[in-house]
Design a protein around this motif. Sequence first.
Motif, PDB file in Angstrom:
ATOM      1  N   ARG A  79       0.875  -1.197  -0.077  1.00  0.00           N
ATOM      2  CA  ARG A  79      -0.085   0.055  -0.006  1.00  0.00           C
ATOM      3  C   ARG A  79       0.786   1.076  -0.254  1.00  0.00           C
ATOM      4  NH1 ARG A  79      -4.622   1.402   4.694  1.00  0.00           N
ATOM      5  NH2 ARG A  79      -5.668   2.974   3.360  1.00  0.00           N
ATOM      6  N   VAL A  80       0.291   2.118  -0.892  1.00  0.00           N
ATOM      7  CA  VAL A  80       1.021   3.618  -0.765  1.00  0.00           C
ATOM      8  C   VAL A  80       0.002   4.484  -0.572  1.00  0.00           C
ATOM      9  CG1 VAL A  80       2.461   5.422  -1.960  1.00  0.00           C
ATOM     10  CG2 VAL A  80       3.053   2.630  -2.184  1.00  0.00           C
ATOM     11  N   TYR A  81      -0.119   5.267   0.621  1.00  0.00           N
ATOM     12  CA  TYR A  81      -1.074   6.105   0.780  1.00  0.00           C
ATOM     13  C   TYR A  81      -1.058   7.154   1.825  1.00  0.00           C
ATOM     14  CZ  TYR A  81      -2.039   4.226   5.374  1.00  0.00           C
ATOM     15  OH  TYR A  81      -1.850   3.711   6.877  1.00  0.00           O
ATOM     16  N   ALA A  82      -1.834   8.351   1.890  1.00  0.00           N
ATOM     17  CA  ALA A  82      -1.396   9.460   3.026  1.00  0.00           C
ATOM     18  C   ALA A  82      -2.863   9.228   3.975  1.00  0.00           C
ATOM     19  CB  ALA A  82      -1.627  10.845   2.499  1.00  0.00           C
ATOM     20  N   PRO A  83      -2.410   8.756   5.146  1.00  0.00           N
ATOM     21  CA  PRO A  83      -3.265   8.839   6.339  1.00  0.00           C
ATOM     22  C   PRO A  83      -4.418   9.953   6.315  1.00  0.00           C
ATOM     23  CG  PRO A  83      -1.248   7.901   7.042  1.00  0.00           C
ATOM     24  CD  PRO A  83      -1.080   8.552   5.706  1.00  0.00           C
ATOM     25  N   SER A  84      -3.700  11.247   5.949  1.00  0.00           N
ATOM     26  CA  SER A  84      -4.612  12.317   6.053  1.00  0.00           C
ATOM     27  C   SER A  84      -5.575  12.495   4.914  1.00  0.00           C
ATOM     28  CB  SER A  84      -3.631  13.509   6.032  1.00  0.00           C
ATOM     29  OG  SER A  84      -3.066  13.658   4.743  1.00  0.00           O
ATOM     30  N   GLY A  85      -5.433  11.709   3.766  1.00  0.00           N
ATOM     31  CA  GLY A  85      -6.249  11.821   2.720  1.00  0.00           C
ATOM     32  C   GLY A  85      -6.244  13.010   2.087  1.00  0.00           C
ATOM     33  N   LYS A  86      -5.162  13.728   2.091  1.00  0.00           N
ATOM     34  CA  LYS A  86      -4.948  15.138   1.350  1.00  0.00           C
ATOM     35  C   LYS A  86      -4.295  15.075  -0.082  1.00  0.00           C
ATOM     36  CE  LYS A  86      -5.532  17.703   5.696  1.00  0.00           C
ATOM     37  NZ  LYS A  86      -4.531  18.493   6.570  1.00  0.00           N
ATOM     38  N   LEU A  87      -4.165  13.604  -0.391  1.00  0.00           N
ATOM     39  CA  LEU A  87      -3.649  13.623  -1.764  1.00  0.00           C
ATOM     40  C   LEU A  87      -4.199  12.387  -2.358  1.00  0.00           C
ATOM     41  CD1 LEU A  87      -1.251  11.285  -1.278  1.00  0.00           C
ATOM     42  CD2 LEU A  87       0.023  13.327  -0.410  1.00  0.00           C
ATOM     43  N   LYS A  88      -3.915  12.059  -3.718  1.00  0.00           N
ATOM     44  CA  LYS A  88      -4.130  10.954  -4.467  1.00  0.00           C
ATOM     45  C   LYS A  88      -2.981  10.234  -5.003  1.00  0.00           C
ATOM     46  CE  LYS A  88      -6.546  11.399  -8.145  1.00  0.00           C
ATOM     47  NZ  LYS A  88      -7.470  11.605  -9.355  1.00  0.00           N
ATOM     48  N   ILE A  89      -2.872   9.149  -4.646  1.00  0.00           N
ATOM     49  CA  ILE A  89      -1.689   8.272  -5.291  1.00  0.00           C
ATOM     50  C   ILE A  89      -2.273   7.430  -6.470  1.00  0.00           C
ATOM     51  CG2 ILE A  89      -0.022   6.263  -4.986  1.00  0.00           C
ATOM     52  CD1 ILE A  89       0.371   8.626  -3.427  1.00  0.00           C
ATOM     53  N   SER A  90      -1.630   7.805  -7.779  1.00  0.00           N
ATOM     54  CA  SER A  90      -2.121   7.431  -9.053  1.00  0.00           C
ATOM     55  C   SER A  90      -1.657   6.203  -9.445  1.00  0.00           C
ATOM     56  CB  SER A  90      -1.932   8.540 -10.220  1.00  0.00           C
ATOM     57  OG  SER A  90      -0.695   8.958 -10.130  1.00  0.00           O
ATOM     58  N   ARG A  91      -0.181   5.882  -8.882  1.00  0.00           N
ATOM     59  CA  ARG A  91       0.512   4.934  -9.577  1.00  0.00           C
ATOM     60  C   ARG A  91       1.622   4.504  -8.622  1.00  0.00           C
ATOM     61  NH1 ARG A  91       4.704   3.618 -12.682  1.00  0.00           N
ATOM     62  NH2 ARG A  91       5.434   5.702 -12.979  1.00  0.00           N
ATOM     63  N   PHE A  92       1.920   2.978  -8.536  1.00  0.00           N
ATOM     64  CA  PHE A  92       3.252   2.733  -7.621  1.00  0.00           C
ATOM     65  C   PHE A  92       3.089   1.415  -8.145  1.00  0.00           C
ATOM     66  CE2 PHE A  92      -0.447   1.805  -4.935  1.00  0.00           C
ATOM     67  CZ  PHE A  92      -0.174   0.564  -4.259  1.00  0.00           C
ATOM     68  N   PRO A  93       4.389   0.682  -8.175  1.00  0.00           N
ATOM     69  CA  PRO A  93       4.826  -0.816  -8.491  1.00  0.00           C
ATOM     70  C   PRO A  93       4.259  -1.311  -7.224  1.00  0.00           C
ATOM     71  CG  PRO A  93       6.631   0.450  -7.604  1.00  0.00           C
ATOM     72  CD  PRO A  93       5.638   1.412  -7.641  1.00  0.00           C
ATOM     73  N   THR A  94       3.700  -2.734  -7.488  1.00  0.00           N
ATOM     74  CA  THR A  94       3.478  -3.707  -6.640  1.00  0.00           C
ATOM     75  C   THR A  94       4.320  -4.612  -6.191  1.00  0.00           C
ATOM     76  OG1 THR A  94       2.375  -4.996  -8.270  1.00  0.00           O
ATOM     77  CG2 THR A  94       1.025  -3.318  -7.198  1.00  0.00           C
ATOM     78  N   ARG A  95       5.141  -4.996  -7.242  1.00  0.00           N
ATOM     79  CA  ARG A  95       6.490  -6.009  -7.012  1.00  0.00           C
ATOM     80  C   ARG A  95       7.880  -5.443  -7.497  1.00  0.00           C
ATOM     81  NH1 ARG A  95       4.833 -10.913  -4.925  1.00  0.00           N
ATOM     82  NH2 ARG A  95       2.604 -11.195  -4.974  1.00  0.00           N
ATOM     83  N   LEU A  96       8.768  -5.513  -6.754  1.00  0.00           N
ATOM     84  CA  LEU A  96      10.172  -5.190  -7.283  1.00  0.00           C
ATOM     85  C   LEU A  96      11.077  -6.387  -6.898  1.00  0.00           C
ATOM     86  CD1 LEU A  96      10.270  -1.463  -6.065  1.00  0.00           C
ATOM     87  CD2 LEU A  96      10.100  -2.288  -8.309  1.00  0.00           C
ATOM     88  N   ILE A 106       3.637  10.231   3.607  1.00  0.00           N
ATOM     89  CA  ILE A 106       2.750   9.288   2.894  1.00  0.00           C
ATOM     90  C   ILE A 106       3.416   7.947   3.415  1.00  0.00           C
ATOM     91  CG2 ILE A 106       2.785   8.326   0.340  1.00  0.00           C
ATOM     92  CD1 ILE A 106       3.212  11.365  -0.503  1.00  0.00           C
ATOM     93  N   GLU A 107       2.705   6.974   3.537  1.00  0.00           N
ATOM     94  CA  GLU A 107       3.190   5.586   3.887  1.00  0.00           C
ATOM     95  C   GLU A 107       3.270   4.890   3.010  1.00  0.00           C
ATOM     96  OE1 GLU A 107       1.201   4.318   7.336  1.00  0.00           O
ATOM     97  OE2 GLU A 107       1.563   5.725   8.698  1.00  0.00           O
ATOM     98  N   VAL A 108       4.414   4.210   2.888  1.00  0.00           N
ATOM     99  CA  VAL A 108       4.687   2.961   1.810  1.00  0.00           C
ATOM    100  C   VAL A 108       4.915   1.698   2.741  1.00  0.00           C
ATOM    101  CG1 VAL A 108       6.348   2.227   0.098  1.00  0.00           C
ATOM    102  CG2 VAL A 108       5.971   4.573   0.367  1.00  0.00           C
ATOM    103  N   ILE A 109       3.898   0.645   2.623  1.00  0.00           N
ATOM    104  CA  ILE A 109       3.956  -0.450   3.307  1.00  0.00           C
ATOM    105  C   ILE A 109       4.508  -1.755   2.442  1.00  0.00           C
ATOM    106  CG2 ILE A 109       2.493  -2.212   4.687  1.00  0.00           C
ATOM    107  CD1 ILE A 109       0.686   0.420   5.339  1.00  0.00           C
ATOM    108  N   THR A 110       5.491  -2.207   2.718  1.00  0.00           N
ATOM    109  CA  THR A 110       5.687  -3.458   2.001  1.00  0.00           C
ATOM    110  C   THR A 110       6.075  -4.786   2.749  1.00  0.00           C
ATOM    111  OG1 THR A 110       8.146  -3.148   2.478  1.00  0.00           O
ATOM    112  CG2 THR A 110       7.226  -1.763   0.640  1.00  0.00           C
ATOM    113  N   ASP A 111       6.723  -5.777   2.243  1.00  0.00           N
ATOM    114  CA  ASP A 111       6.890  -6.919   2.996  1.00  0.00           C
ATOM    115  C   ASP A 111       8.341  -6.934   3.533  1.00  0.00           C
ATOM    116  OD1 ASP A 111       7.870  -7.455   0.723  1.00  0.00           O
ATOM    117  OD2 ASP A 111       7.075  -9.455   0.500  1.00  0.00           O
ATOM    118  N   ASP A 112       8.946  -5.874   3.603  1.00  0.00           N
ATOM    119  CA  ASP A 112      10.465  -5.805   4.326  1.00  0.00           C
ATOM    120  C   ASP A 112      10.386  -6.003   5.751  1.00  0.00           C
ATOM    121  OD1 ASP A 112      12.796  -4.907   5.392  1.00  0.00           O
ATOM    122  OD2 ASP A 112      12.913  -2.956   4.439  1.00  0.00           O
ATOM    123  N   PRO A 113      10.736  -6.912   6.294  1.00  0.00           N
ATOM    124  CA  PRO A 113      10.538  -7.474   7.769  1.00  0.00           C
ATOM    125  C   PRO A 113      11.176  -6.371   8.546  1.00  0.00           C
ATOM    126  CG  PRO A 113      12.167  -8.895   6.682  1.00  0.00           C
ATOM    127  CD  PRO A 113      11.433  -8.108   5.796  1.00  0.00           C
TER     128      PRO A 113
END
Length: 355
Positions: free
Chosen positions: A291-308, A334-341
Amino acid sequence: MRKGIILALCAFFTLCSHADILWLEKDYDFGLMKEEAGPKTGKSRFINNSPEEISITGVRPSCGCTQASYTHDPIAPGDTAVISFTYDPKGRPGRFQKSVRVYVGDKDTYIIRINGNVLGTPQSLSKLYPIENGALRLSETLVAVGDVTHGTTRHFFINGYNQSSDSITPVITCTNPALSVSASQDRVGPGDIVTYGLYFNSRGIFEMGIVDIPVKISVNDGKTENTVTVSLTANVTPDFSRLTKEEVNDGPRCYLLPDRMDLGILKKEAKNPEFKFVIRNEGKKEMRIMRVYAPSGKLKISRFPTRLNAGKAGEAEGELLLKDIAASPFNIKIEVITDDPLHPVRIFHLVGQIE
């Protein structure tokens, strides 16, 4: 041996026997009482049916809201003893159940159970149940769960109070499968307290990060329908508890390039500015971007890679929603949530000023 057992049993039943006392009232119901009317007193009585005098050696209410007094003189055979108890409803709206323990002689203990229902004053209700929804008042409308590891559950409670003189049947609506809501009673009488249990099961969440689940509680008093929304918020984080040390060391590694962008001075009426930043995997295994998002909701994410793949990078893009931001300096996370342990959440800061 058998004779000894029989004697012991006889002694036991003698100690536990209350056959020498006849209670005229053992339970007492104050009924519906108004808090503004102040303390209310009730009483229980018993008759001494034994051939000898007996005495009450003490009484003990179950809490400080109840005071009790009793007949101190010895009670002759055939006479009646009185135990009085006074309940103070101040600051205690809703139903109550209390008890008064009565000690007679040196061996007998009796329990008087008292109950009632208190109609609270506006002052008490606004303090204990500040959220007004027609006839139903609520203790709160926000349940902040905090961090929750995906796969775990949490249980929370909020209380409601019927401030009307009629019974009501609130209707609960929640469409999110991760949250189930139950009520301690469907129909709530005048002055009654209802408890809502919120059971949050994070297994039903498929998007990591902050979630906000609304629960609508509606009350129809026959004239109008009032609805209030209770929100449960939680920050759901990935579960890495089953990974070995080697799996953690050999896992993906998330980095943001840059991790901060200054948009400068912006006009409120200007076109929404666009931004982008790089998400890079510097680990040894493929990385999944959840997930890539802003908790405040004051912006819109239009695109981001799902796997690298290991050693690869991709861009996240979005636009700032100027209409949702006050004319002042801003710093949007903006929070970027991944499976990086090691770093499941990376933060990108978007800063600037709105004129």
